[in-house]
Design a protein around this motif. Structure first.
Motif, PDB file in Angstrom:
ATOM      1  N   LEU A 135       9.077 -14.484  45.687  1.00 45.83           N
ATOM      2  CA  LEU A 135       9.343 -14.101  47.075  1.00 45.83           C
ATOM      3  C   LEU A 135       8.605 -12.814  47.445  1.00 45.83           C
ATOM      4  N   ARG A 136       8.551 -11.851  46.515  1.00 47.37           N
ATOM      5  CA  ARG A 136       7.834 -10.608  46.778  1.00 47.37           C
ATOM      6  C   ARG A 136       6.334 -10.877  46.948  1.00 47.37           C
ATOM      7  N   GLU A 137       5.768 -11.722  46.072  1.00 46.43           N
ATOM      8  CA  GLU A 137       4.344 -12.076  46.190  1.00 46.43           C
ATOM      9  C   GLU A 137       4.067 -12.785  47.510  1.00 46.43           C
ATOM     10  N   ARG A 138       5.002 -13.615  47.936  1.00 43.86           N
ATOM     11  CA  ARG A 138       4.846 -14.330  49.208  1.00 43.86           C
ATOM     12  C   ARG A 138       4.836 -13.345  50.389  1.00 43.86           C
ATOM     13  N   ARG A 139       5.728 -12.358  50.362  1.00 41.66           N
ATOM     14  CA  ARG A 139       5.751 -11.350  51.436  1.00 41.66           C
ATOM     15  C   ARG A 139       4.450 -10.557  51.471  1.00 41.66           C
ATOM     16  N   VAL A 140       3.944 -10.199  50.289  1.00 43.77           N
ATOM     17  CA  VAL A 140       2.680  -9.451  50.213  1.00 43.77           C
ATOM     18  C   VAL A 140       1.535 -10.301  50.763  1.00 43.77           C
ATOM     19  N   ALA A 141       1.503 -11.573  50.398  1.00 43.72           N
ATOM     20  CA  ALA A 141       0.441 -12.474  50.889  1.00 43.72           C
ATOM     21  C   ALA A 141       0.540 -12.654  52.405  1.00 43.72           C
ATOM     22  N   ASP A 142       1.764 -12.781  52.934  1.00 47.10           N
ATOM     23  CA  ASP A 142       1.931 -12.933  54.385  1.00 47.10           C
ATOM     24  C   ASP A 142       1.455 -11.681  55.119  1.00 47.10           C
ATOM     25  N   ALA A 143       1.789 -10.506  54.580  1.00 47.28           N
ATOM     26  CA  ALA A 143       1.342  -9.257  55.209  1.00 47.28           C
ATOM     27  C   ALA A 143      -0.188  -9.165  55.184  1.00 47.28           C
ATOM     28  N   ARG A 144      -0.796  -9.537  54.052  1.00 50.28           N
ATOM     29  CA  ARG A 144      -2.257  -9.522  53.949  1.00 50.28           C
ATOM     30  C   ARG A 144      -2.876 -10.496  54.956  1.00 50.28           C
ATOM     31  N   ASN A 145      -2.300 -11.680  55.062  1.00 47.08           N
ATOM     32  CA  ASN A 145      -2.826 -12.666  56.024  1.00 47.08           C
ATOM     33  C   ASN A 145      -2.716 -12.171  57.455  1.00 47.08           C
ATOM     34  N   GLN A 146      -1.632 -11.462  57.770  1.00 47.45           N
ATOM     35  CA  GLN A 146      -1.480 -10.906  59.116  1.00 47.45           C
ATOM     36  C   GLN A 146      -2.537  -9.843  59.390  1.00 47.45           C
ATOM     37  N   ARG A 147      -2.798  -8.995  58.398  1.00 48.45           N
ATOM     38  CA  ARG A 147      -3.838  -7.977  58.580  1.00 48.45           C
ATOM     39  C   ARG A 147      -5.212  -8.614  58.762  1.00 48.45           C
ATOM     40  N   ILE A 148      -5.497  -9.634  57.959  1.00 50.87           N
ATOM     41  CA  ILE A 148      -6.787 -10.329  58.082  1.00 50.87           C
ATOM     42  C   ILE A 148      -6.890 -11.002  59.439  1.00 50.87           C
ATOM     43  N   GLY A 149      -5.814 -11.635  59.884  1.00 47.38           N
ATOM     44  CA  GLY A 149      -5.818 -12.288  61.196  1.00 47.38           C
ATOM     45  C   GLY A 149      -6.040 -11.296  62.323  1.00 47.38           C
TER      46      GLY A 149
END
Length: 168
Positions: A70-84
């Motif tokens: 779940l922590r890795e998923r939150r980190v990936a979602d935050a990274r995807n938002q920054r990239i977007g």
């Protein structure tokens, strides 16, 4: 001398049902451990283990793996938002920006172009026509003209009146 060794255990009772149930349970736990890498499964595991403290103690590794997922998923979602957000800003600057600049230049350019045009000349004939249409004498003359154009002969008095106007 058929003595049994001291640490020998008595033979286990063979129960095929319990062995099968244990093997199925072990297989289910192995599948659960393998699938806890998916966020949806990890969420459900954390929710269930948070509700049952005894199960949490007995399956701490599963709980920790689910929390890590779940922590890795939150980190990936935050990274995807920054990239977007970065991609949106780049597209706005590179694609939309020139159109905005072009539009502003066109509006400013059209104002400049209109100012550069020579002033419009008024047609003197239009002004003269509007003045004549309001003149009552012209209206009478126009009536006589349309009457003669239709094929009717002019009235004698009117014919002489127009000759008198020419002589004067």
């Amino acid at each position: 001398m058929s003595e049994a060794p001291e640490n020998a255990q008595p033979p286990a009772q063979f129960n095929p049902g319990s062995n099968r149930r244990t093997a199925d349970e072990d297989r289910a736990w192995a599948q659960l451990y393998a699938s806890v890498g998916q966020a949806a499964t990890a969420e459900e595991v954390v929710k269930q283990l948070d509700a049952d403290a005894e199960a949490l103690r007995s399956h701490l590794a599963l709980y920790l793996r689910a929390k890590t997922t779940l922590r890795e998923r939150r980190v990936a979602d935050a990274r995807n938002q920054r990239i977007g957000a970065f991609v949106r800003s780049v597209v706005t600057i590179v694609v939309v920006g020139p159109f905005r600049v072009l539009r502003s230049l066109m509006s400013t350019g059209s104002d400049v172009a209109v100012e550069m045009l020579p002033p419009a000349r008024r047609d003197p004939a239009k002004a003269r026509v509007s003045t004549l249409t309001r003149d009552p004498e012209f209206a009478k003359a126009a009536e006589r003209f349309t009457a003669t154009a239709d094929g009717a002969s002019p009235i004698a008095g009117q014919h002489e009146e127009s000759r008198g106007a020419k002589a004067a």
